[in-house]
Design a protein around this motif. Structure first.
Motif, mmCIF file in Angstrom:
data_model
loop_
_atom_site.group_PDB
_atom_site.id
_atom_site.type_symbol
_atom_site.label_atom_id
_atom_site.label_comp_id
_atom_site.label_asym_id
_atom_site.label_seq_id
_atom_site.Cartn_x
_atom_site.Cartn_y
_atom_site.Cartn_z
ATOM 1 N N GLN A 25 60.032 79.095 45.441
ATOM 2 C CA GLN A 25 60.672 78.568 46.366
ATOM 3 C C GLN A 25 61.361 79.846 47.417
ATOM 4 N N GLN A 28 58.428 80.958 49.346
ATOM 5 C CA GLN A 28 58.247 79.556 50.542
ATOM 6 C C GLN A 28 59.187 79.687 51.635
ATOM 7 N N THR A 29 60.554 79.987 51.274
ATOM 8 C CA THR A 29 61.560 80.142 52.118
ATOM 9 C C THR A 29 61.402 81.259 52.906
ATOM 10 N N SER A 32 58.907 80.580 55.516
ATOM 11 C CA SER A 32 59.001 79.706 56.663
ATOM 12 C C SER A 32 60.115 80.490 57.675
ATOM 13 N N LEU A 35 58.120 83.068 60.272
ATOM 14 C CA LEU A 35 57.188 82.516 61.125
ATOM 15 C C LEU A 35 57.958 82.598 62.602
ATOM 16 N N THR A 66 51.351 81.930 57.010
ATOM 17 C CA THR A 66 51.357 80.327 56.701
ATOM 18 C C THR A 66 50.534 79.976 55.443
ATOM 19 N N GLN A 69 52.897 80.604 52.580
ATOM 20 C CA GLN A 69 53.633 79.492 52.379
ATOM 21 C C GLN A 69 53.113 78.239 51.761
ATOM 22 N N ALA A 73 54.238 76.740 48.276
ATOM 23 C CA ALA A 73 54.785 75.322 48.372
ATOM 24 C C ALA A 73 54.019 74.474 47.174
ATOM 25 N N LEU A 143 67.132 78.025 52.255
ATOM 26 C CA LEU A 143 66.687 78.101 53.517
ATOM 27 C C LEU A 143 67.847 77.837 54.481
#
Length: 214
Positions: A25, A28-29, A32, A35, A66, A69, A73, A143
Motif C-alpha cells: 500500500q 501504491q500510494t 499515485s 504521477l 503506472t 502502481q 494495487a 494517501l
C-alpha cells in the motif's frame, strides 16, 4: 469498535501478510502521488519548451510508475483478500465449535435459522468488512498524509482548505455509518426470518411427499 476488536484479535496469525500489505500500500500510494509531479514536469519542461526527448523520457517514466502502481494495487488486493479469508475461516470454525457445545435448550432458544445466519451471512459480512479495511482504510491515511504534504509544498494558503474539508468529510462518513447500523441490524433479523420460513417450507415439502406416498 466491537467489530474492529473482533477482527483485530484474529489478525495476529497473519502478521507477515499484514506487513507485506502495508508495504504494498505504501508503494501504491507513493506511485499515485508521484504521477501528478511527473506529469507537471513533462508539461513544464517538455511540452512548453518543445523538448521531444524530455516528453518521451517523462512519458516512459510515467508509464513505468503506472505499471508499478497497478502491480502494487493488485498484489495488495490479493494479500488483503487472503487475510480476510483466513480471518473468516477461523471465525467460522470458532462459531461452529461454540454452537456444537450448546445444549438442546440453548439451540432451541436461538433457533436453527439464526445459528445458520451467524455462521454464514454474518461471517461473510465480517470478511467483506476486513477486505475493505485492508484495501481501502490502510491506504487512505497514507494517501491523505502524502497528498496534504504535496499540497502544502505547492501552495500553503490553498492547502489550508483541505484542513477544513477533511474533518467535514470525516464527520459525514461517520454519520452515514451510524445511520446504517440500525438498518443493518434490521436486515440481519429479516434474514433470520427468511431462513426460518425457508426451513419450514422444506420440512413441509417432506411431510407432503410422505403423505402422498402413504
Amino acid at each position: 469498535m466491537t467489530l474492529l476488536r473482533l477482527v483485530a484479535g484474529r489478525l495476529r496469525p497473519h502478521r507477515a501478510l499484514l506487513a507485506s500489505l502495508v508495504l504494498l500500500q505504501l508503494v501504491q500510494t507513493l506511485a499515485s502521488l508521484a504521477l501528478p509531479a511527473l506529469n507537471a514536469g513533462v508539461i513544464d519542461h517538455g511540452v512548453l519548451r518543445g523538448d521531444t526527448g524530455r516528453v518521451l523520457t517523462g512519458g516512459a517514466t510515467m508509464a513505468a510508475v503506472t505499471l508499478l502502481q497497478g502491480a502494487a494495487a493488485a498484489a495488495a488486493t490479493y494479500t488483503g483478500a487472503r487475510i480476510a479469508m483466513g480471518v473468516a475461516r477461523d471465525l467460522r470454525s470458532e462459531v461452529f465449535r461454540r454452537v456444537q457445545d450448546f445444549s438442546a435448550r440453548e439451540r432451541a432458544r436461538f433457533g436453527t435459522a439464526t445459528l445458520v445466519t451467524r455462521v454464514t451471512n454474518d461471517v461473510q459480512q465480517i470478511q467483506t468488512f476486513t477486505v475493505l479495511v485492508l484495501t481501502m482504510l490502510v491506504a487512505a491515511p497514507l494517501l491523505c498524509a502524502g497528498g496534504l504534504a504535496l499540497a502544502l509544498r505547492q501552495d500553503v494558503p490553498l492547502a489550508l482548505v483541505l484542513l477544513l474539508f477533511v474533518p467535514v468529510m470525516t464527520g459525514a462518513v461517520g454519520t452515514v455509518v451510524l445511520r446504517m447500523r440500525p438498518l443493518f441490524r434490521g436486515m440481519q433479523e429479516r434474514l433470520d426470518r427468511v431462513g426460518r420460513v425457508l426451513r419450514e417450507q422444506i420440512t413441509g415439502v417432506r411431510v407432503v411427499r410422505a403423505f402422498v406416498r402413504d
